[in-house]
Design a protein around this motif. Structure first.
Motif, PDB file in Angstrom:
ATOM      1  N   ILE A  22       0.850  -1.206   0.000  1.00  0.00           N
ATOM      2  CA  ILE A  22       0.000   0.000   0.000  1.00  0.00           C
ATOM      3  C   ILE A  22       0.881   1.251   0.000  1.00  0.00           C
ATOM      4  O   ILE A  22       0.654   2.183  -0.769  1.00  0.00           O
ATOM      5  CB  ILE A  22      -0.960  -0.015   1.206  1.00  0.00           C
ATOM      6  CG1 ILE A  22      -1.989  -1.137   1.035  1.00  0.00           C
ATOM      7  CG2 ILE A  22      -1.630   1.333   1.396  1.00  0.00           C
ATOM      8  CD1 ILE A  22      -2.776  -1.459   2.293  1.00  0.00           C
ATOM      9  N   TYR A  23       1.896   1.267   0.837  1.00  0.00           N
ATOM     10  CA  TYR A  23       2.786   2.427   0.907  1.00  0.00           C
ATOM     11  C   TYR A  23       3.561   2.602  -0.396  1.00  0.00           C
ATOM     12  O   TYR A  23       3.803   3.727  -0.839  1.00  0.00           O
ATOM     13  CB  TYR A  23       3.739   2.309   2.103  1.00  0.00           C
ATOM     14  CG  TYR A  23       3.123   2.830   3.375  1.00  0.00           C
ATOM     15  CD1 TYR A  23       3.476   4.074   3.882  1.00  0.00           C
ATOM     16  CD2 TYR A  23       2.171   2.099   4.070  1.00  0.00           C
ATOM     17  CE1 TYR A  23       2.908   4.567   5.044  1.00  0.00           C
ATOM     18  CE2 TYR A  23       1.595   2.573   5.225  1.00  0.00           C
ATOM     19  CZ  TYR A  23       1.962   3.820   5.715  1.00  0.00           C
ATOM     20  OH  TYR A  23       1.380   4.313   6.863  1.00  0.00           O
ATOM     21  N   SER A  24       3.937   1.497  -1.030  1.00  0.00           N
ATOM     22  CA  SER A  24       4.671   1.625  -2.292  1.00  0.00           C
ATOM     23  C   SER A  24       3.775   2.183  -3.391  1.00  0.00           C
ATOM     24  O   SER A  24       4.240   2.948  -4.241  1.00  0.00           O
ATOM     25  CB  SER A  24       5.290   0.292  -2.716  1.00  0.00           C
ATOM     26  OG  SER A  24       4.302  -0.622  -3.120  1.00  0.00           O
ATOM     27  N   VAL A  25       2.484   1.845  -3.367  1.00  0.00           N
ATOM     28  CA  VAL A  25       1.555   2.409  -4.352  1.00  0.00           C
ATOM     29  C   VAL A  25       1.493   3.926  -4.179  1.00  0.00           C
ATOM     30  O   VAL A  25       1.578   4.680  -5.157  1.00  0.00           O
ATOM     31  CB  VAL A  25       0.147   1.778  -4.222  1.00  0.00           C
ATOM     32  CG1 VAL A  25      -0.875   2.537  -5.061  1.00  0.00           C
ATOM     33  CG2 VAL A  25       0.175   0.302  -4.614  1.00  0.00           C
ATOM     34  N   VAL A  26       1.376   4.389  -2.942  1.00  0.00           N
ATOM     35  CA  VAL A  26       1.306   5.829  -2.682  1.00  0.00           C
ATOM     36  C   VAL A  26       2.623   6.499  -3.065  1.00  0.00           C
ATOM     37  O   VAL A  26       2.634   7.563  -3.703  1.00  0.00           O
ATOM     38  CB  VAL A  26       0.955   6.107  -1.205  1.00  0.00           C
ATOM     39  CG1 VAL A  26       1.082   7.581  -0.872  1.00  0.00           C
ATOM     40  CG2 VAL A  26      -0.452   5.620  -0.905  1.00  0.00           C
ATOM     41  N   ARG A  27       3.720   5.898  -2.699  1.00  0.00           N
ATOM     42  CA  ARG A  27       5.029   6.472  -3.017  1.00  0.00           C
ATOM     43  C   ARG A  27       5.219   6.605  -4.524  1.00  0.00           C
ATOM     44  O   ARG A  27       5.633   7.645  -5.022  1.00  0.00           O
ATOM     45  CB  ARG A  27       6.132   5.604  -2.412  1.00  0.00           C
ATOM     46  CG  ARG A  27       7.514   6.158  -2.621  1.00  0.00           C
ATOM     47  CD  ARG A  27       8.566   5.269  -1.926  1.00  0.00           C
ATOM     48  NE  ARG A  27       9.880   5.671  -2.313  1.00  0.00           N
ATOM     49  CZ  ARG A  27      10.499   5.273  -3.423  1.00  0.00           C
ATOM     50  NH1 ARG A  27       9.892   4.445  -4.239  1.00  0.00           N
ATOM     51  NH2 ARG A  27      11.707   5.694  -3.715  1.00  0.00           N
ATOM     52  N   HIS A  28       4.901   5.563  -5.266  1.00  0.00           N
ATOM     53  CA  HIS A  28       5.047   5.610  -6.723  1.00  0.00           C
ATOM     54  C   HIS A  28       4.116   6.652  -7.332  1.00  0.00           C
ATOM     55  O   HIS A  28       4.501   7.368  -8.257  1.00  0.00           O
ATOM     56  CB  HIS A  28       4.794   4.240  -7.349  1.00  0.00           C
ATOM     57  CG  HIS A  28       5.895   3.261  -7.114  1.00  0.00           C
ATOM     58  ND1 HIS A  28       7.120   3.353  -7.732  1.00  0.00           N
ATOM     59  CD2 HIS A  28       5.965   2.188  -6.307  1.00  0.00           C
ATOM     60  CE1 HIS A  28       7.892   2.373  -7.319  1.00  0.00           C
ATOM     61  NE2 HIS A  28       7.221   1.648  -6.455  1.00  0.00           N
ATOM     62  N   GLN A  29       2.913   6.740  -6.811  1.00  0.00           N
ATOM     63  CA  GLN A  29       1.954   7.730  -7.316  1.00  0.00           C
ATOM     64  C   GLN A  29       2.491   9.143  -7.067  1.00  0.00           C
ATOM     65  O   GLN A  29       2.398  10.009  -7.932  1.00  0.00           O
ATOM     66  CB  GLN A  29       0.594   7.533  -6.616  1.00  0.00           C
ATOM     67  CG  GLN A  29      -0.542   8.203  -7.297  1.00  0.00           C
ATOM     68  CD  GLN A  29      -0.920   7.529  -8.603  1.00  0.00           C
ATOM     69  OE1 GLN A  29      -0.757   6.331  -8.779  1.00  0.00           O
ATOM     70  NE2 GLN A  29      -1.401   8.311  -9.526  1.00  0.00           N
ATOM     71  N   ALA A  30       3.073   9.372  -5.902  1.00  0.00           N
ATOM     72  CA  ALA A  30       3.626  10.689  -5.568  1.00  0.00           C
ATOM     73  C   ALA A  30       4.835  11.010  -6.447  1.00  0.00           C
ATOM     74  O   ALA A  30       4.972  12.138  -6.948  1.00  0.00           O
ATOM     75  CB  ALA A  30       4.012  10.742  -4.089  1.00  0.00           C
ATOM     76  N   LEU A  31       5.705  10.041  -6.650  1.00  0.00           N
ATOM     77  CA  LEU A  31       6.876  10.270  -7.503  1.00  0.00           C
ATOM     78  C   LEU A  31       6.460  10.553  -8.945  1.00  0.00           C
ATOM     79  O   LEU A  31       7.039  11.427  -9.604  1.00  0.00           O
ATOM     80  CB  LEU A  31       7.824   9.064  -7.441  1.00  0.00           C
ATOM     81  CG  LEU A  31       8.541   8.876  -6.113  1.00  0.00           C
ATOM     82  CD1 LEU A  31       9.290   7.549  -6.087  1.00  0.00           C
ATOM     83  CD2 LEU A  31       9.483  10.030  -5.826  1.00  0.00           C
ATOM     84  N   ASN A  32       5.445   9.852  -9.428  1.00  0.00           N
ATOM     85  CA  ASN A  32       4.939  10.124 -10.776  1.00  0.00           C
ATOM     86  C   ASN A  32       4.362  11.532 -10.864  1.00  0.00           C
ATOM     87  O   ASN A  32       4.531  12.212 -11.876  1.00  0.00           O
ATOM     88  CB  ASN A  32       3.887   9.096 -11.178  1.00  0.00           C
ATOM     89  CG  ASN A  32       4.491   7.742 -11.474  1.00  0.00           C
ATOM     90  OD1 ASN A  32       5.679   7.625 -11.750  1.00  0.00           O
ATOM     91  ND2 ASN A  32       3.675   6.711 -11.415  1.00  0.00           N
ATOM     92  N   ALA A  33       3.705  11.977  -9.812  1.00  0.00           N
ATOM     93  CA  ALA A  33       3.154  13.337  -9.800  1.00  0.00           C
ATOM     94  C   ALA A  33       4.270  14.369  -9.859  1.00  0.00           C
ATOM     95  O   ALA A  33       4.166  15.365 -10.578  1.00  0.00           O
ATOM     96  CB  ALA A  33       2.294  13.542  -8.550  1.00  0.00           C
ATOM     97  N   VAL A  34       5.345  14.134  -9.130  1.00  0.00           N
ATOM     98  CA  VAL A  34       6.482  15.062  -9.144  1.00  0.00           C
ATOM     99  C   VAL A  34       7.122  15.079 -10.527  1.00  0.00           C
ATOM    100  O   VAL A  34       7.443  16.142 -11.054  1.00  0.00           O
ATOM    101  CB  VAL A  34       7.522  14.677  -8.062  1.00  0.00           C
ATOM    102  CG1 VAL A  34       8.816  15.445  -8.242  1.00  0.00           C
ATOM    103  CG2 VAL A  34       6.949  14.925  -6.674  1.00  0.00           C
ATOM    104  N   ARG A  35       7.284  13.903 -11.128  1.00  0.00           N
ATOM    105  CA  ARG A  35       7.885  13.839 -12.468  1.00  0.00           C
ATOM    106  C   ARG A  35       7.034  14.578 -13.491  1.00  0.00           C
ATOM    107  O   ARG A  35       7.556  15.328 -14.303  1.00  0.00           O
ATOM    108  CB  ARG A  35       8.052  12.384 -12.900  1.00  0.00           C
ATOM    109  CG  ARG A  35       9.183  11.694 -12.203  1.00  0.00           C
ATOM    110  CD  ARG A  35       9.377  10.272 -12.751  1.00  0.00           C
ATOM    111  NE  ARG A  35      10.155   9.505 -11.824  1.00  0.00           N
ATOM    112  CZ  ARG A  35       9.698   8.484 -11.099  1.00  0.00           C
ATOM    113  NH1 ARG A  35       8.464   8.076 -11.239  1.00  0.00           N
ATOM    114  NH2 ARG A  35      10.488   7.850 -10.262  1.00  0.00           N
ATOM    115  N   SER A  36       5.731  14.363 -13.455  1.00  0.00           N
ATOM    116  CA  SER A  36       4.868  15.029 -14.432  1.00  0.00           C
ATOM    117  C   SER A  36       4.774  16.521 -14.152  1.00  0.00           C
ATOM    118  O   SER A  36       4.608  17.317 -15.074  1.00  0.00           O
ATOM    119  CB  SER A  36       3.478  14.401 -14.458  1.00  0.00           C
ATOM    120  OG  SER A  36       2.785  14.660 -13.267  1.00  0.00           O
ATOM    121  N   GLN A  37       4.913  16.913 -12.903  1.00  0.00           N
ATOM    122  CA  GLN A  37       4.885  18.329 -12.548  1.00  0.00           C
ATOM    123  C   GLN A  37       6.080  19.052 -13.158  1.00  0.00           C
ATOM    124  O   GLN A  37       5.973  20.194 -13.558  1.00  0.00           O
ATOM    125  CB  GLN A  37       4.893  18.496 -11.032  1.00  0.00           C
ATOM    126  CG  GLN A  37       4.787  19.929 -10.564  1.00  0.00           C
ATOM    127  CD  GLN A  37       4.860  20.017  -9.052  1.00  0.00           C
ATOM    128  OE1 GLN A  37       5.303  19.091  -8.369  1.00  0.00           O
ATOM    129  NE2 GLN A  37       4.419  21.117  -8.512  1.00  0.00           N
TER     130      GLN A  37
END
Length: 188
Positions: free
Chosen positions: A79-94
């Motif tokens: 669960i934590y890895s899903v959130v972490r990956h989602q956050a990192l993807n958001a930073v990359r797309s930002q």
């Protein structure tokens, strides 16, 4: 000391999510949402964006719960890895999206036009130089030319070139040194 986290069965909750049990997803959310928001916030640095990340992560948890494999790790970690990956993807797309006002956009457009014009001029000059370089390379003996191309185009070491050409290492080094000298004279 036993906490609520120690009593919560993440693996069973994820299996229930995979079976379509919405209550299981709500239970995971109640159990971890504030901690997951903290993880997302540390990565994206903006509360609204962190909330969006957690929302998107829970959607992913819901739709991909069946992909969780308890043999590969703990449910809570997944669960934590899903959130972490989602956050990192958001930073990359930002990093790809930048919002600017109209005046700044016009200034950037003008700057890009000037840079594009300079690139065309540079490309013309580069093409002219490469034409001269090709002529100079053509004048070299094929074995020397190949050694130079192996070194500077393919990135081979002298030892690798010696193996490729089945030539002694000292000879390869001499050919490259002399060939580069010839190229410098020709290009001048």
């Amino acid at each position: 000391m036993t906490t609520a986290t120690d009593d919560f069965d993440y693996e069973r909750a994820l299996q229930a999510c995979a079976s379509g049990d919405r209550q299981a997803l709500q239970d995971i959310y109640r159990q971890e949402s504030r901690h997951l928001l903290g993880v997302a916030l540390r990565i994206v640095r903006q509360r609204q964006q962190a909330e969006d990340v957690v929302h998107d992560a829970f959607m992913k948890i819901w739709t991909q719960a069946a992909s969780f494999d308890p043999q590969r790790g703990a449910g809570r970690g997944w669960i934590y890895s899903v959130v972490r990956h989602q956050a990192l993807n958001a930073v990359r797309s930002q990093g790809r999206e930048v919002s600017v006002d109209e005046e700044t956009a016009e200034a950037l457009d003008a700057e890009h036009s000037i840079a594009a014009h300079a690139e065309v001029a540079d490309a013309f000059e580069l093409n002219m130089s490469l034409g001269r370089l090709n002529d100079c390379l053509a004048r070299l003996e094929p074995a020397r030319r190949n050694c130079i191309l192996y070194a500077y185009v393919d990135g081979c070491s002298h030892g690798e070139i010696a193996e490729r050409t089945r030539t002694p290492l000292g000879t390869v080094k001499a050919w490259i040194r002399r060939g580069m000298g010839s190229l410098k004279e020709c290009m001048a």
